[in-house]
Write an enzyme that holds these catalytic residues in place. Structure first.
Site, PDB file in Angstrom:
ATOM      1  N   HIS A  24       0.835  -1.211   0.000  1.00 18.76           N
ATOM      2  CA  HIS A  24       0.000   0.000   0.000  1.00 18.76           C
ATOM      3  C   HIS A  24       0.867   1.257   0.000  1.00 18.76           C
ATOM      4  CE1 HIS A  24      -3.894  -2.057   1.129  1.00 18.76           C
ATOM      5  NE2 HIS A  24      -3.009  -3.001   1.350  1.00 18.76           N
ATOM      6  N   ASP A 116      -5.715   5.905   1.475  1.00 20.48           N
ATOM      7  CA  ASP A 116      -5.889   4.488   1.173  1.00 20.48           C
ATOM      8  C   ASP A 116      -7.242   4.046   1.734  1.00 20.48           C
ATOM      9  OD1 ASP A 116      -5.720   1.513   1.806  1.00 20.48           O
ATOM     10  OD2 ASP A 116      -3.789   1.766   0.799  1.00 20.48           O
TER      11      ASP A 116
END
Length: 453
Positions: A24, A116
């Protein structure tokens, strides 16, 4: 560039909030690099856990958020609790930092916060401060589309029979029950996982979604998801081809493996890595080792420290003597440089989305050995739809040896290699070059962020 300027001629600022795991952090830092190159000031407000390396990204500013995870023994089993804890603990720290930014003497013009999707607390904080938010989706659109479809028809799918494992999932071609994108117990979906999936895939008040994807690769899934979310979508991938070459790695990369690759024949080496998060059993380590040894193919194998579940990373006795200089084992590799190296002719992978895009865009065919989350979905598309990978059916040395020989030295492997090179060239032409879909989507994203009030 004028439209990027805030009051007093300052660049407009974008604040990025990553989820602190390698798969990520990598796309978030790459996105930061891309936006900075297009005229924005970029701050990465990150949890303390797994802090990204600021020295690798001098163009970005970094701010650490209190996450309450100090001394926390993070494991796969405790992951959900850690994620919820992080979402709770980072809240006050982010709000305080944003208020400070907004109150600075030379008033900071924050255009938006990009977060995110796992850091779902961000939207609440931003809404309170009247700052627009955009969600970054670091996974494939095929994965999210299949996940949401399964949740919608879960009563028709669960529980299922063991004998159904290779049967197709209803209305989700090419997926089988085996490819379900979340863990099950006794073929039942686990309730906390459902709750987590719902929370992380709700976009709340966010005004857009950014995808590390390519419209030509995932057009159908992106269209369905856009109809569902009803906000602008910006598939501007692959990020790694647009960002700076700076390392995004949290682990130290062993670059000496590139010198070893320099000595190998073109397209002869199999690169093997299970990525940054997945663990393997001691049995799988031993089976993989002897599968590689018995294949007689040159290989570069990443054996990450701590990647063997509950066991030792120790390779079998005699293994290194048997393979000699034909095999190179490292603790971590500069993956982008490895996959773009002319000596690399195949990638045996867990099929995380970053690895999948990097492999396709370097024209490297894959042996797919997925474990969890989006990986089984990505692997199924690689093998059945795009046809640029081969499924590793079982982690047994004989199966591993045969699959490696098939990809690296067989007629079927040559066909797969030709298809992935054709796909790479088609995608680069249709999305990366001027007028291409990703090129255009990036221009539209820059314009969209610049025009936010």
């Amino acid at each position: 560039m004028e439209n990027l300027q805030g009051g007093g001629g300052k660049r407009r600022r974008v604040v990025l909030v990553p989820y602190p795991f390698q798969g990520h952090i990598t796309p978030m830092l790459q996105l930061g690099s891309i936006l900075h190159s297009r005229g924005f000031s970029v701050t990465v407000a990150h949890p303390q856990y797994n802090s990204p390396p600021p020295s690798s990204h001098p163009e970005l500013e970094f701010h650490s958020l209190y996450d309450g995870l100090s001394g926390y023994q993070l494991s796969f089993q405790s992951l959900l609790a850690a994620i919820y804890g992080m979402n709770e603990n980072c809240r006050a720290s982010l709000e305080e930092y944003l208020v400070q930014l907004m109150e600075e003497e030379e008033k900071q013009d924050i255009a938006c916060i990009i977060y995110d999707n796992i850091m779902f607390f961000v939207d609440d904080v931003a809404t309170h401060l009247k700052i627009p938010t955009i969600v970054l989706r670091p996974f494939s659109a095929n994965y999210l589309n299949s996940l949401l479809s399964i949740l919608q028809q879960s009563d028709a799918i669960f529980p299922f029979q063991d004998s159904s494992i290779l049967e197709p999932l209803p209305d989700l071609h090419p997926l089988r029950f085996k490819d379900l994108p979340f863990p099950t117990i006794n073929n039942h979906v686990i309730e906390p996982v459902v709750d987590f999936s719902v929370r992380t895939n709700d976009i709340r008040s966010s005004v857009a979604c950014i995808w590390n994807s390519v419209d030509e690769l995932e057009h159908s899934a992106l269209s369905k998801l856009q109809q569902r979310y009803k906000v602008p979508f910006f598939p501007i991938g692959p990020f790694h081809k647009r960002a700076s070459d700076s390392s995004t790695s949290l682990l130290e990369e062993d670059k000496t493996c590139l010198e070893w690759l320099d000595r190998q024949t073109p397209a002869s080496v199999l690169y093997v890595s299970i990525g940054s998060f997945v663990k393997m059993s001691e049995k799988d380590l031993v089976e993989t080792a002897w599968g590689l040894a018995n294949s007689d193919q040159p290989f570069l194998w990443v054996v990450r420290p701590g990647s063997v579940d509950g066991g030792s990373d120790q390779l079998p006795e005699d293994f290194e003597r048997v393979v000699g200089d034909r095999g190179r084992i490292v603790k971590w590799a500069p993956q982008r440089s490895v996959l773009s190296h002319p000596a690399v002719g195949g990638f045996m992978s867990h099929c995380g989305w970053n690895s999948t895009l990097e492999s396709i865009f370097e024209g490297v065919p894959m042996i797919c050995s997925p474990v969890l989350s989006d990986q089984p979905v990505n692997a199924r598309y690689l093998t059945q739809v795009w046809k640029v990978g081969m499924e590793l059916e079982r982690a047994e040395r004989g199966v591993i040896e045969t699959t490696i020989r098939k990809l690296m030295a067989g007629d079927e492997g040559r066909e797969v290699r030709k298809r992935v090179v054709d796909l790479k060239l088609k995608l680069i032409e249709s999305c990366m070059e001027k007028g291409g879909s990703s090129y255009q989507a990036l221009d539209e994203l820059v314009e969209f962020i610049s025009s936010l009030p």
